[in-house]
Design an enzyme around this catalytic site. Structure first.
Site, PDB file in Angstrom:
ATOM      1  N   GLY A  10       0.731  -1.286  -0.038  1.00 16.72           N
ATOM      2  CA  GLY A  10       0.131   0.014   0.103  1.00 16.72           C
ATOM      3  C   GLY A  10       0.800   1.443  -0.029  1.00 16.72           C
ATOM      4  O   GLY A  10       0.297   2.395   0.538  1.00 16.72           O
TER       5      GLY A  10
ATOM      6  N   GLY B 170      -0.741   4.743  -1.208  1.00 16.68           N
ATOM      7  CA  GLY B 170      -1.673   5.314  -0.387  1.00 16.68           C
ATOM      8  C   GLY B 170      -1.030   6.562   0.687  1.00 16.68           C
ATOM      9  O   GLY B 170       0.223   6.483   0.530  1.00 16.68           O
TER      10      GLY B 170
ATOM     11  N   GLY C  80       0.900   4.498   3.558  1.00 21.52           N
ATOM     12  CA  GLY C  80       1.885   3.678   3.125  1.00 21.52           C
ATOM     13  C   GLY C  80       3.167   4.686   2.543  1.00 21.52           C
ATOM     14  O   GLY C  80       4.189   4.470   2.614  1.00 21.52           O
TER      15      GLY C  80
ATOM     16  N   SER D 134      -7.519   0.798  12.549  1.00 22.70           N
ATOM     17  CA  SER D 134      -7.805   2.025  12.770  1.00 22.70           C
ATOM     18  C   SER D 134      -8.624   2.149  14.170  1.00 22.70           C
ATOM     19  O   SER D 134      -9.105   1.064  14.656  1.00 22.70           O
ATOM     20  CB  SER D 134      -8.957   2.205  11.366  1.00 22.70           C
ATOM     21  OG  SER D 134      -9.952   3.169  11.839  1.00 22.70           O
ATOM     22  N   SER D 135      -8.827   3.203  14.526  1.00 22.09           N
ATOM     23  CA  SER D 135      -9.562   3.274  15.937  1.00 22.09           C
ATOM     24  C   SER D 135     -10.906   2.966  15.785  1.00 22.09           C
ATOM     25  O   SER D 135     -11.668   2.690  16.965  1.00 22.09           O
ATOM     26  CB  SER D 135      -9.312   4.838  16.404  1.00 22.09           C
ATOM     27  OG  SER D 135      -9.942   5.712  15.536  1.00 22.09           O
ATOM     28  N   CYS D 136     -11.528   2.513  14.567  1.00 19.90           N
ATOM     29  CA  CYS D 136     -12.948   2.450  14.775  1.00 19.90           C
ATOM     30  C   CYS D 136     -13.272   1.053  14.992  1.00 19.90           C
ATOM     31  O   CYS D 136     -14.244   0.336  14.945  1.00 19.90           O
ATOM     32  CB  CYS D 136     -13.738   2.792  13.306  1.00 19.90           C
ATOM     33  SG  CYS D 136     -12.831   1.704  12.038  1.00 19.90           S
TER      34      CYS D 136
ATOM     35  N   TYR E   6     -15.744  -2.472   7.709  1.00 21.22           N
ATOM     36  CA  TYR E   6     -14.537  -2.075   7.657  1.00 21.22           C
ATOM     37  C   TYR E   6     -13.965  -2.327   9.212  1.00 21.22           C
ATOM     38  O   TYR E   6     -12.980  -2.870   9.172  1.00 21.22           O
ATOM     39  CB  TYR E   6     -14.302  -0.439   7.649  1.00 21.22           C
ATOM     40  CG  TYR E   6     -12.831  -0.033   7.474  1.00 21.22           C
ATOM     41  CD1 TYR E   6     -12.137  -0.300   6.366  1.00 21.22           C
ATOM     42  CD2 TYR E   6     -12.266   0.860   8.626  1.00 21.22           C
ATOM     43  CE1 TYR E   6     -10.654   0.277   6.395  1.00 21.22           C
ATOM     44  CE2 TYR E   6     -10.981   1.216   8.657  1.00 21.22           C
ATOM     45  CZ  TYR E   6     -10.269   0.982   7.690  1.00 21.22           C
ATOM     46  OH  TYR E   6      -8.902   1.385   7.881  1.00 21.22           O
TER      47      TYR E   6
ATOM     48  N   LYS F 269     -10.908  -5.043  10.091  1.00 24.50           N
ATOM     49  CA  LYS F 269      -9.671  -4.821  10.773  1.00 24.50           C
ATOM     50  C   LYS F 269      -9.429  -5.392  11.988  1.00 24.50           C
ATOM     51  O   LYS F 269      -8.555  -5.902  12.362  1.00 24.50           O
ATOM     52  CB  LYS F 269      -9.663  -3.041  11.107  1.00 24.50           C
ATOM     53  CG  LYS F 269      -9.458  -2.385   9.438  1.00 24.50           C
ATOM     54  CD  LYS F 269      -8.140  -2.540   9.175  1.00 24.50           C
ATOM     55  CE  LYS F 269      -7.754  -1.811   7.914  1.00 24.50           C
ATOM     56  NZ  LYS F 269      -6.573  -2.076   7.116  1.00 24.50           N
TER      57      LYS F 269
ATOM     58  N   PRO G  32      -4.105   3.643  14.519  1.00 23.47           N
ATOM     59  CA  PRO G  32      -3.938   5.046  14.636  1.00 23.47           C
ATOM     60  C   PRO G  32      -5.660   5.690  14.634  1.00 23.47           C
ATOM     61  O   PRO G  32      -6.454   4.925  14.299  1.00 23.47           O
ATOM     62  CB  PRO G  32      -3.356   5.530  13.308  1.00 23.47           C
ATOM     63  CG  PRO G  32      -3.663   4.046  12.402  1.00 23.47           C
ATOM     64  CD  PRO G  32      -4.187   3.184  13.170  1.00 23.47           C
TER      65      PRO G  32
ATOM     66  N   ASN H  78      -7.869   9.215  13.574  1.00 25.24           N
ATOM     67  CA  ASN H  78      -8.136   9.588  12.232  1.00 25.24           C
ATOM     68  C   ASN H  78      -6.767  10.184  11.591  1.00 25.24           C
ATOM     69  O   ASN H  78      -6.332  11.344  12.083  1.00 25.24           O
ATOM     70  CB  ASN H  78      -9.207  10.516  12.283  1.00 25.24           C
ATOM     71  CG  ASN H  78     -10.509  10.079  12.602  1.00 25.24           C
ATOM     72  OD1 ASN H  78     -10.716   9.148  12.965  1.00 25.24           O
ATOM     73  ND2 ASN H  78     -11.626  10.301  11.707  1.00 25.24           N
ATOM     74  N   LEU H  79      -6.298   9.777  10.486  1.00 25.74           N
ATOM     75  CA  LEU H  79      -5.015  10.108   9.821  1.00 25.74           C
ATOM     76  C   LEU H  79      -5.433  11.209   8.923  1.00 25.74           C
ATOM     77  O   LEU H  79      -6.443  11.333   8.241  1.00 25.74           O
ATOM     78  CB  LEU H  79      -4.470   9.034   9.167  1.00 25.74           C
ATOM     79  CG  LEU H  79      -3.788   8.016  10.038  1.00 25.74           C
ATOM     80  CD1 LEU H  79      -3.130   6.692   9.252  1.00 25.74           C
ATOM     81  CD2 LEU H  79      -2.876   8.305  10.956  1.00 25.74           C
TER      82      LEU H  79
ATOM     83  N   HIS I 145     -12.171  11.625   4.045  1.00 23.46           N
ATOM     84  CA  HIS I 145     -12.466  11.740   5.421  1.00 23.46           C
ATOM     85  C   HIS I 145     -12.729  13.324   5.655  1.00 23.46           C
ATOM     86  O   HIS I 145     -12.466  14.081   4.611  1.00 23.46           O
ATOM     87  CB  HIS I 145     -11.140  11.364   6.168  1.00 23.46           C
ATOM     88  CG  HIS I 145     -11.266   9.993   6.226  1.00 23.46           C
ATOM     89  ND1 HIS I 145     -10.217   9.246   5.466  1.00 23.46           N
ATOM     90  CD2 HIS I 145     -11.979   8.952   6.904  1.00 23.46           C
ATOM     91  CE1 HIS I 145     -10.503   8.018   5.685  1.00 23.46           C
ATOM     92  NE2 HIS I 145     -11.210   7.641   6.774  1.00 23.46           N
TER      93      HIS I 145
ATOM     94  N   ARG J  89     -13.320  14.036  17.342  1.00 26.18           N
ATOM     95  CA  ARG J  89     -12.431  13.288  16.615  1.00 26.18           C
ATOM     96  C   ARG J  89     -11.053  13.802  17.165  1.00 26.18           C
ATOM     97  O   ARG J  89     -10.660  14.868  17.281  1.00 26.18           O
ATOM     98  CB  ARG J  89     -12.608  13.403  15.239  1.00 26.18           C
ATOM     99  CG  ARG J  89     -13.840  12.860  14.554  1.00 26.18           C
ATOM    100  CD  ARG J  89     -13.770  11.224  14.418  1.00 26.18           C
ATOM    101  NE  ARG J  89     -14.958  10.814  13.936  1.00 26.18           N
ATOM    102  CZ  ARG J  89     -16.404  10.789  14.693  1.00 26.18           C
ATOM    103  NH1 ARG J  89     -16.411  10.909  15.936  1.00 26.18           N
ATOM    104  NH2 ARG J  89     -17.239  10.079  13.935  1.00 26.18           N
TER     105      ARG J  89
ATOM    106  N   ASP K 133     -23.769  11.369  11.703  1.00 20.51           N
ATOM    107  CA  ASP K 133     -22.726  11.929  12.755  1.00 20.51           C
ATOM    108  C   ASP K 133     -21.481  10.875  12.989  1.00 20.51           C
ATOM    109  O   ASP K 133     -20.417  11.033  13.229  1.00 20.51           O
ATOM    110  CB  ASP K 133     -23.356  12.142  14.082  1.00 20.51           C
ATOM    111  CG  ASP K 133     -23.464  13.862  14.235  1.00 20.51           C
ATOM    112  OD1 ASP K 133     -23.264  14.559  13.407  1.00 20.51           O
ATOM    113  OD2 ASP K 133     -24.261  13.978  15.188  1.00 20.51           O
TER     114      ASP K 133
END
Ligand code: GFB
Length: 311
Positions: free
Chosen positions: A11, A14, A17, A108-110, A137, A141, A164, A166-167, A180, A210, A270
């Protein structure tokens, strides 16, 4: 990590990456292997296995995946779960099969439950239901985390996972339907300023909070972890604080130099109310983020402008 080690970044084109590639190159790792999507489709098991058999990487950074903002996650639910599952299963299994010494998987934190206590500790994984807008997603993950954990538990493979917040940063996606919030706000504020528009539309209520992490800091954290004496486990990486989308919008508008009216479109979702990460585990290994949000947004806006000018 040995400076001569053969490293594969999955990746590399991206946002995450490409930041890893820049960070590794800057640190003197010059034996990095990459493949474009056209050269290697990571959802194809046989192709992935053939790549590992011939390239024989020693270290792997798994930053490949289908990513997007709240709307893309919600609209393309099957694509998000299928593609991410296939990529993780193929890369992690082939990495183990072909003797990769160390692997870092980016999530991802989600992945954490929607309504868990804040800040979110790594141990809260799988303690409650997920946020609906990005459940596919998140589930994919979580499977990546569990693949790493269980290849370690059964085979001793030194595979770790990094989650991480939100990047944002250089090389982000600015397609307003699918990106995003931070790139969306940069793009919207820029266009509103250019057109002399009186207002800027923000999705949702502006109330969700966030935590944002500059992608160069994320890359630095990954390198730090791979040079630490850790063999397994899950590591949160974030700034340690968050803010509501309303305040983020004001900050982006200041950086871009636009001072119109903010209008909230409450027909848009939201998502999760808050997902601030507990970052003590990584801090105890001696790492913390360096880039403050305002500075990171200014650098990202600069990158946005230079990409626009080169089109
Ligand atoms: O960044 P974002 O799309 O993703 O949205 P999530 C964050 C918040 O910003 C939501 C609001 O409350 C959005 O409603 N928002 C306001 C906007 N204006 C906009 C806009 O113009 N565009 C966008 N995109 N949002 C994603 C997950 O969740 O975050 C992924 O779906 C992943 O799985 C990723 O975890 C990091 O933070 O809600």
């Amino acid at each position: 990590m040995d400076k001569r080690a053969k490293i594969y970044i999955a990746g590399h084109a991206g946002m995450a990456g490409s930041a890893l590639l820049r960070r590794l190159t800057a640190a003197g790792y010059d034996n990095v292997v990459t493949r474009t999507h056209a050269e290697l489709d990571l959802t194809q098991q046989a192709a992935v296995d053939a790549f590992f058999a011939s390239a024989q990487p020693e270290i792997v950074f798994l930053a490949a995946g289908k990513v997007g903002g709240i709307k893309a996650n919600n609209n393309f639910r099957a694509d998000f779960i299928y593609q991410n599952l296939m990529i993780e299963a193929n890369v992690i299994h082939s990495a183990w099969k072909h003797g990769v010494q160390r692997l870092l998987f980016l999530g991802s934190s989600c992945i954490y439950p929607r309504d868990c206590p804040q800040p979110i500790h790594e141990d809260y994984l799988l303690t409650g239901p997920l946020e609906q807008t990005n459940e596919p997603y998140a589930l994919a993950k979580i499977m990546g985390v569990k693949l790493c954990e269980n290849y370690y538990r059964q085979y001793g493979a030194r595979f770790i996972s990094v989650m991480p917040s939100n990047l944002y940063g250089p090389n982000d996606n600015y397609d307003l339907e699918n990106c995003h919030v931070l790139p969306a706000l940069i793009c919207k504020a820029h266009e509103a300023k250019a057109k002399g528009a009186s207002e800027l539309i923000v999705w949702g209520s502006g109330k969700p909070r966030r935590e944002f992490l500059f992608v160069e800091d994320m890359a630095d954290a990954c390198l730090h972890l791979m040079n630490s004496d850790v063999s397994s486990g899950l590591y949160n990486v974030g700034m340690g604080d968050d803010l509501p989308i309303s305040e983020l919008t004001e900050l982006v508008m200041e950086v871009v130099g636009y001072d119109g009216k903010i209008v909230y479109d409450r027909n848009q979702p939201d998502g999760t109310p808050r997902k601030l990460l507990n970052i003590e585990r990584l801090k105890s290994l001696g790492w913390s983020a360096k880039t403050q949000l305002r500075e990171g947004i200014a650098l990202t806006y600069k990158d946005f402008l230079s990409r626009r000018n080169h089109r």
